[in-house]
Motif scaffolding. Structure first.
Motif, PDB file in Angstrom:
ATOM      1  N   LEU A  31       6.270  -4.726  -5.126  1.00 10.78           N
ATOM      2  CA  LEU A  31       5.158  -5.668  -5.089  1.00 10.78           C
ATOM      3  C   LEU A  31       5.505  -6.948  -5.842  1.00 10.78           C
ATOM      4  CD1 LEU A  31       1.985  -5.954  -4.461  1.00 10.78           C
ATOM      5  CD2 LEU A  31       1.685  -5.284  -6.830  1.00 10.78           C
ATOM      6  N   LEU A  32       6.044  -6.808  -7.037  1.00 10.48           N
ATOM      7  CA  LEU A  32       6.383  -7.983  -7.841  1.00 10.48           C
ATOM      8  C   LEU A  32       7.574  -8.735  -7.269  1.00 10.48           C
ATOM      9  CD1 LEU A  32       5.891  -6.582 -11.471  1.00 10.48           C
ATOM     10  CD2 LEU A  32       4.247  -7.748  -9.990  1.00 10.48           C
ATOM     11  N   THR A  33       8.547  -7.985  -6.746  1.00 13.14           N
ATOM     12  CA  THR A  33       9.727  -8.633  -6.161  1.00 13.14           C
ATOM     13  C   THR A  33       9.354  -9.455  -4.941  1.00 13.14           C
ATOM     14  OG1 THR A  33      11.154  -6.843  -6.940  1.00 13.14           O
ATOM     15  CG2 THR A  33      12.004  -8.238  -5.169  1.00 13.14           C
ATOM     16  N   TYR A  34       8.571  -8.859  -4.034  1.00 19.02           N
ATOM     17  CA  TYR A  34       8.149  -9.579  -2.831  1.00 19.02           C
ATOM     18  C   TYR A  34       7.250 -10.763  -3.192  1.00 19.02           C
ATOM     19  CZ  TYR A  34       9.755  -5.372  -0.391  1.00 19.02           C
ATOM     20  OH  TYR A  34      10.501  -4.323   0.084  1.00 19.02           O
ATOM     21  N   ALA A  35       6.375 -10.571  -4.193  1.00 16.91           N
ATOM     22  CA  ALA A  35       5.482 -11.660  -4.592  1.00 16.91           C
ATOM     23  C   ALA A  35       6.286 -12.852  -5.089  1.00 16.91           C
ATOM     24  CB  ALA A  35       4.520 -11.175  -5.678  1.00 16.91           C
ATOM     25  N   HIS A  44       6.423   3.382  -9.799  1.00 20.48           N
ATOM     26  CA  HIS A  44       7.201   2.211 -10.217  1.00 20.48           C
ATOM     27  C   HIS A  44       7.964   1.592  -9.045  1.00 20.48           C
ATOM     28  CE1 HIS A  44       5.966   3.069 -14.171  1.00 20.48           C
ATOM     29  NE2 HIS A  44       6.905   3.945 -14.503  1.00 20.48           N
ATOM     30  N   ASP A  45       8.337   2.408  -8.071  1.00 18.42           N
ATOM     31  CA  ASP A  45       9.070   1.882  -6.913  1.00 18.42           C
ATOM     32  C   ASP A  45       8.225   0.876  -6.147  1.00 18.42           C
ATOM     33  OD1 ASP A  45      11.231   1.845  -4.897  1.00 18.42           O
ATOM     34  OD2 ASP A  45       9.747   2.848  -3.639  1.00 18.42           O
ATOM     35  N   HIS A  46       7.014   1.272  -5.767  1.00 17.08           N
ATOM     36  CA  HIS A  46       6.145   0.368  -5.008  1.00 17.08           C
ATOM     37  C   HIS A  46       5.688  -0.809  -5.871  1.00 17.08           C
ATOM     38  CE1 HIS A  46       5.920   3.835  -2.277  1.00 17.08           C
ATOM     39  NE2 HIS A  46       5.543   2.970  -1.355  1.00 17.08           N
ATOM     40  N   PHE A  47       5.450  -0.542  -7.164  1.00 20.56           N
ATOM     41  CA  PHE A  47       5.000  -1.625  -8.033  1.00 20.56           C
ATOM     42  C   PHE A  47       6.108  -2.666  -8.200  1.00 20.56           C
ATOM     43  CE2 PHE A  47       3.812  -3.653 -12.056  1.00 20.56           C
ATOM     44  CZ  PHE A  47       2.472  -3.893 -11.827  1.00 20.56           C
ATOM     45  N   HIS A  90       0.192   0.514 -14.653  1.00 22.77           N
ATOM     46  CA  HIS A  90       0.140  -0.515 -13.607  1.00 22.77           C
ATOM     47  C   HIS A  90      -1.161  -1.306 -13.705  1.00 22.77           C
ATOM     48  CE1 HIS A  90       3.029   2.328 -11.280  1.00 22.77           C
ATOM     49  NE2 HIS A  90       3.663   1.569 -12.147  1.00 22.77           N
ATOM     50  N   ARG A  91      -2.250  -0.625 -14.076  1.00 22.30           N
ATOM     51  CA  ARG A  91      -3.510  -1.327 -14.324  1.00 22.30           C
ATOM     52  C   ARG A  91      -3.326  -2.349 -15.450  1.00 22.30           C
ATOM     53  NH1 ARG A  91      -8.934   0.575 -13.813  1.00 22.30           N
ATOM     54  NH2 ARG A  91      -8.073   2.648 -13.409  1.00 22.30           N
ATOM     55  N   THR A  92      -2.671  -1.902 -16.510  1.00 27.44           N
ATOM     56  CA  THR A  92      -2.449  -2.786 -17.661  1.00 27.44           C
ATOM     57  C   THR A  92      -1.587  -3.981 -17.278  1.00 27.44           C
ATOM     58  OG1 THR A  92      -2.637  -0.923 -19.195  1.00 27.44           O
ATOM     59  CG2 THR A  92      -1.518  -2.896 -20.003  1.00 27.44           C
ATOM     60  N   ALA A  93      -0.533  -3.729 -16.487  1.00 24.64           N
ATOM     61  CA  ALA A  93       0.372  -4.807 -16.096  1.00 24.64           C
ATOM     62  C   ALA A  93      -0.335  -5.849 -15.233  1.00 24.64           C
ATOM     63  CB  ALA A  93       1.578  -4.232 -15.354  1.00 24.64           C
ATOM     64  N   ASN A 119       0.840  -1.202   0.000  1.00 27.05           N
ATOM     65  CA  ASN A 119       0.000   0.000   0.000  1.00 27.05           C
ATOM     66  C   ASN A 119       0.869   1.243   0.000  1.00 27.05           C
ATOM     67  OD1 ASN A 119       0.253   1.031   2.980  1.00 27.05           O
ATOM     68  ND2 ASN A 119      -0.092  -1.170   3.143  1.00 27.05           N
ATOM     69  N   GLN A 120       0.305   2.326  -0.539  1.00 20.55           N
ATOM     70  CA  GLN A 120       1.050   3.573  -0.619  1.00 20.55           C
ATOM     71  C   GLN A 120       0.088   4.754  -0.700  1.00 20.55           C
ATOM     72  OE1 GLN A 120       2.429   2.922  -5.107  1.00 20.55           O
ATOM     73  NE2 GLN A 120       2.624   5.063  -4.485  1.00 20.55           N
TER      74      GLN A 120
END
Length: 252
Positions: free
Chosen positions: A18-22, A12-15, A41-44, A5-6
């Motif tokens: 998100l992917l790295t932690y996932a 891009h930092d938080h996104f 980010h919606r598209t991704a 959350n942010q």
């Protein structure tokens, strides 16, 4: 489950986190919570939902704070990206169709048109802290849509290369659309006074209704005219969002 959350608009930092932690945690369910979700980010996330199996789910949630009269402030979570099993089933067929057929020259023009509008919209939104319209992925069609905070009601920007016009409208869908239109029509005088111009309130047949403003003598196939057309669409769609947003949420 993994939740990132942010504050403010997704970045891009938080996104990336998100992917790295996932990946590191092998999370099956991933949720991004923010105030405004960027279109890329919606598209991704939508793409990730389309290519992963049923054991994975990617969500994006936009957070709003609501207050009714003097009640305590309460959070409202709007799910803007979620898994779509039907989309997963049809994605392979869609890709096959896309690879098997080429876009027409006119479709390519529409794709460039809405791509340029998306860029214009993003540039304008970067200049304000209260952006109402979120950039959408451009598609090779005559219209693009924007959310306004209620299901079956949205804003639409559209063009017509034959009749030579561009249009901004509030579009209402479904069985409740005629009744919703009549409720808004009762407020026509106040709405148009706030706008400073009149709208087209003609009733349409069926379950789709629209409240429109059309700019004639506009050729959407002329790139030299795009900047002026995009400025008009941006201003008018923002106007419609401003005057209709709260009224739509107040509809029964």
């Amino acid at each position: 489950m993994l939740i990132e959350n942010q504050y403010g608009r997704s970045d891009h930092d938080h996104f990336g986190k998100l992917l790295t932690y996932a990946s590191g945690l092998k999370a099956a369910t991933v949720v991004l919570i923010c105030e405004h979700l960027r279109e890329e980010h919606r598209t991704a996330l939508t793409w990730l939902n389309s290519i992963t199996g049923e054991g994975h789910a990617f969500f994006a949630v936009e957070l709003e704070l609501w207050r009714i009269d003097q009640s305590p402030i309460a959070p409202r979570f709007n799910v803007v990206v979620k898994p779509d099993d039907w989309a997963r089933l049809t994605e392979t067929a869609r890709r096959s169709d896309a690879q098997g057929g080429e876009l027409s020259d006119l479709q390519k023009t529409y794709l460039r048109y809405w791509g340029a509008f998306r860029d214009y919209l993003q540039d304008m939104n970067d200049l304000t802290d209260n952006a109402r319209l979120r950039p959408r992925k451009p598609l090779p069609q005559t219209w693009t849509t924007f959310a306004i905070g209620r299901a079956n009601i949205g804003l639409t920007g559209s063009v017509n290369s034959q009749a030579k016009w561009i249009r901004a409208e509030l579009t209402l869908y479904g069985s409740q659309a005629p009744e919703a239109r009549l409720s808004l029509l009762d407020q026509r005088a106040e709405i148009e006074a706030e706008l400073g111009y009149v709208l087209d309130w003609d009733e349409l047949r069926g379950t789709q209704q629209a409240i429109r403003l059309t700019q004639p003598d506009q050729d959407p196939t002329d790139p030299e005219a795009w900047k002026q057309q995009h400025a008009w669409l941006y201003e008018r769609l923002n106007d419609l969002h401003r005057v209709f947003h709260d009224r739509i949420k107040a509809l029964a």
